[in-house]
Design a protein around this motif. Structure first.
Motif, short mmCIF file in Angstrom:
data_model
loop_
_atom_site.label_atom_id
_atom_site.label_comp_id
_atom_site.label_asym_id
_atom_site.label_seq_id
_atom_site.Cartn_x
_atom_site.Cartn_y
_atom_site.Cartn_z
N ARG A 23 59.88 59.78 -61.08
CA ARG A 23 61.01 58.86 -61.26
C ARG A 23 60.61 57.50 -60.69
O ARG A 23 59.90 57.44 -59.70
CB ARG A 23 62.27 59.35 -60.53
CG ARG A 23 63.02 60.45 -61.21
CD ARG A 23 64.41 60.61 -60.62
NE ARG A 23 64.40 60.92 -59.20
CZ ARG A 23 65.49 60.94 -58.44
NH1 ARG A 23 66.67 60.63 -58.96
NH2 ARG A 23 65.41 61.25 -57.16
N SER A 24 61.06 56.45 -61.33
CA SER A 24 60.79 55.11 -60.84
C SER A 24 62.10 54.33 -60.87
O SER A 24 62.78 54.28 -61.89
CB SER A 24 59.75 54.42 -61.72
OG SER A 24 59.38 53.17 -61.18
N ALA A 25 62.46 53.76 -59.73
CA ALA A 25 63.74 53.06 -59.62
C ALA A 25 63.50 51.63 -59.18
O ALA A 25 62.82 51.37 -58.18
CB ALA A 25 64.65 53.78 -58.62
N GLU B 43 65.91 58.18 -49.37
CA GLU B 43 67.05 57.70 -50.15
C GLU B 43 68.09 57.11 -49.20
O GLU B 43 68.44 57.71 -48.20
CB GLU B 43 67.66 58.84 -50.96
CG GLU B 43 68.82 58.42 -51.84
CD GLU B 43 69.40 59.55 -52.66
OE1 GLU B 43 70.48 59.37 -53.24
OE2 GLU B 43 68.75 60.62 -52.73
N GLY B 44 68.56 55.91 -49.51
CA GLY B 44 69.55 55.25 -48.66
C GLY B 44 68.96 54.42 -47.54
O GLY B 44 69.71 53.72 -46.83
N GLN B 45 67.64 54.45 -47.36
CA GLN B 45 67.02 53.66 -46.30
C GLN B 45 67.13 52.17 -46.61
O GLN B 45 66.99 51.75 -47.76
CB GLN B 45 65.55 54.06 -46.16
CG GLN B 45 64.79 53.32 -45.07
CD GLN B 45 63.38 53.82 -44.90
OE1 GLN B 45 63.10 55.00 -45.13
NE2 GLN B 45 62.46 52.94 -44.52
N VAL B 46 67.38 51.36 -45.58
CA VAL B 46 67.50 49.91 -45.76
C VAL B 46 66.12 49.33 -46.08
O VAL B 46 65.15 49.55 -45.34
CB VAL B 46 68.08 49.25 -44.50
CG1 VAL B 46 68.12 47.73 -44.68
CG2 VAL B 46 69.48 49.78 -44.23
N LEU B 47 66.04 48.58 -47.18
CA LEU B 47 64.79 47.94 -47.59
C LEU B 47 64.82 46.43 -47.39
O LEU B 47 63.81 45.83 -47.00
CB LEU B 47 64.50 48.26 -49.06
CG LEU B 47 64.37 49.74 -49.45
CD1 LEU B 47 63.99 49.87 -50.91
CD2 LEU B 47 63.37 50.45 -48.57
N PRO C 247 67.36 53.45 -53.72
CA PRO C 247 68.19 54.32 -54.57
C PRO C 247 67.70 55.76 -54.61
O PRO C 247 68.48 56.67 -54.88
CB PRO C 247 68.12 53.65 -55.94
CG PRO C 247 66.84 52.87 -55.91
CD PRO C 247 66.61 52.45 -54.50
N ILE C 248 66.39 55.96 -54.40
CA ILE C 248 65.81 57.30 -54.39
C ILE C 248 64.77 57.35 -53.26
O ILE C 248 64.36 56.32 -52.74
CB ILE C 248 65.13 57.66 -55.73
CG1 ILE C 248 63.97 56.68 -56.02
CG2 ILE C 248 66.12 57.70 -56.88
CD1 ILE C 248 63.12 57.08 -57.23
N ALA C 249 64.36 58.55 -52.92
CA ALA C 249 63.26 58.72 -51.97
C ALA C 249 61.94 58.59 -52.72
O ALA C 249 61.81 59.04 -53.86
CB ALA C 249 63.36 60.08 -51.28
N THR D 88 60.06 48.19 -56.23
CA THR D 88 60.24 49.42 -57.00
C THR D 88 59.93 50.60 -56.09
O THR D 88 59.01 50.54 -55.28
CB THR D 88 59.31 49.44 -58.23
OG1 THR D 88 59.55 48.27 -59.02
CG2 THR D 88 59.56 50.66 -59.09
N VAL D 89 60.72 51.65 -56.23
CA VAL D 89 60.47 52.90 -55.49
C VAL D 89 60.09 53.97 -56.50
O VAL D 89 60.83 54.22 -57.46
CB VAL D 89 61.70 53.33 -54.67
CG1 VAL D 89 61.42 54.65 -53.95
CG2 VAL D 89 62.08 52.26 -53.66
#
Length: 240
Positions: free
Chosen positions: A17-19, A42-46, A132-134, A158-159
Motif C-alpha cells: 500500500r502507498s499513501a 499509523e497515526g504518528q505525527v509527521l 495515514p498508514i504504518a 509518501t508512506v
C-alpha cells in the motif's frame, strides 16, 4: 511421479500500500517530526503546520456560538412570554407568530454556529499531519517555512507499507493455464520463491495472487503479482 511445474521469471517489487501524506489546511510548514526513510506507525505525527491562524479561527467560531446561544435564550424567553399571553388575547397573532419565528431562527443559528465550531476544530486538528498508514516514510517534499495547502492539498511525503510486498511479473497465457490447473489439483496456493539480485534465495516464500491478473492485448502476456512477506524490511519497492 509428477514433476513440479517450475517457471523462472523476472519480477519487480512494489509496495503493498502507498499513501500520500498531504497538507489538508493552508498554512506555513513549521517542522518535520520523523526521520526520512524510517518506519512510522499509523497515526504518528509527521509534520506540523503553524496552528496559530487555525486556532484563532476556532476561537472566533466558539465566540460566535456563544453569541448565538445568548440570542437563542432571549428568543426563547420572548416566545414563552408570547405563548403565555396568547390565550388571554393580550398579544396579537402577528406578534405571536413573529416571536415563534424568531425562536426558530435562533435555534437554527445555534446549529449553524455549532457546525462552524466543529469544522474549525477539524481544521485545527489537520495542522498536525499524521501518518495515514504504518510503513516506511519517504523523503520530505516541502521544506520548513513553505506555504502549503493553498488551493490544493500539497504533497508532503509518501508512506509505503513494505510488509508484505507485491512482486509484479508477467507470464504467457498458456503457462498461466498450467499454473491454474496445478492450483486446482493441489487445492492450495501457488508458492513463489524469490531469488535476490546476488543470486541467493530469499528466506520467505511468497504466494501467487490471481486477483490482479490482466492480459496485455499487444503481447498476450498476463500481468500477475505475488504477495511476499518482508518482516525485517530487507527488500525495498522498485527492486528487480
Amino acid at each position: 511421479a509428477n514433476a513440479p511445474l517450475r517457471r523462472d521469471l523476472v519480477g519487480r517489487l512494489a509496495a503493498y500500500r502507498s499513501a500520500d501524506v498531504r497538507a489538508r489546511v493552508p498554512g506555513v510548514l513549521q517542522r518535520r517530526s520523523y526521520q526520512e526513510g524510517s518506519d512510522v506507525k499509523e497515526g504518528q505525527v509527521l509534520f506540523e503546520i503553524d496552528p496559530a491562524p487555525l486556532r484563532a479561527a476556532a476561537g472566533e467560531a466558539q465566540a460566535a456560538l456563544a453569541q448565538a446561544r445568548a440570542n437563542q435564550a432571549n428568543a426563547r424567553a420572548a416566545a414563552e412570554r408570547a405563548r403565555s399571553l396568547a390565550p388571554q388575547k393580550f398579544i396579537s397573532q402577528s406578534d405571536l407568530d413573529n416571536a415563534l419565528a424568531a425562536e426558530r431562527s435562533a435555534d437554527a443559528a445555534v446549529q449553524a454556529a455549532q457546525a462552524s465550531v466543529e469544522s474549525a476544530n477539524i481544521n485545527l486538528g489537520y495542522a498536525t499531519v499524521r501518518a495515514p498508514i504504518a510503513g516506511r516514510a519517504g523523503k520530505q517534499q516541502v521544506t520548513e517555512g513553505a506555504l502549503v495547502g493553498q488551493g490544493t492539498a500539497t504533497l508532503l511525503t509518501t508512506v509505503d507499507q513494505i510488509d508484505p510486498l507485491y512482486v509484479n511479473f508477467t507470464m504467457g497465457a498458456a503457462e498461466l493455464d498450467q499454473v491454474r490447473a496445478m492450483q486446482l489439483e493441489r487445492q492450495g496456493p501457488v508458492q513463489v520463491q524469490v531469488k535476490l539480485p546476488d543470486g541467493s534465495a530469499y528466506a520467505h516464500a511468497g504466494t501467487l495472487d490471481f486477483s490482479g491478473d490482466t492480459v496485455d492485448p499487444e503481447t498476450g502476456a498476463v500481468s500477475l503479482r505475488a504477495t511476499l512477506p518482508n518482516p525485517d524490511g530487507r527488500l525495498l519497492p522498485g527492486t528487480y
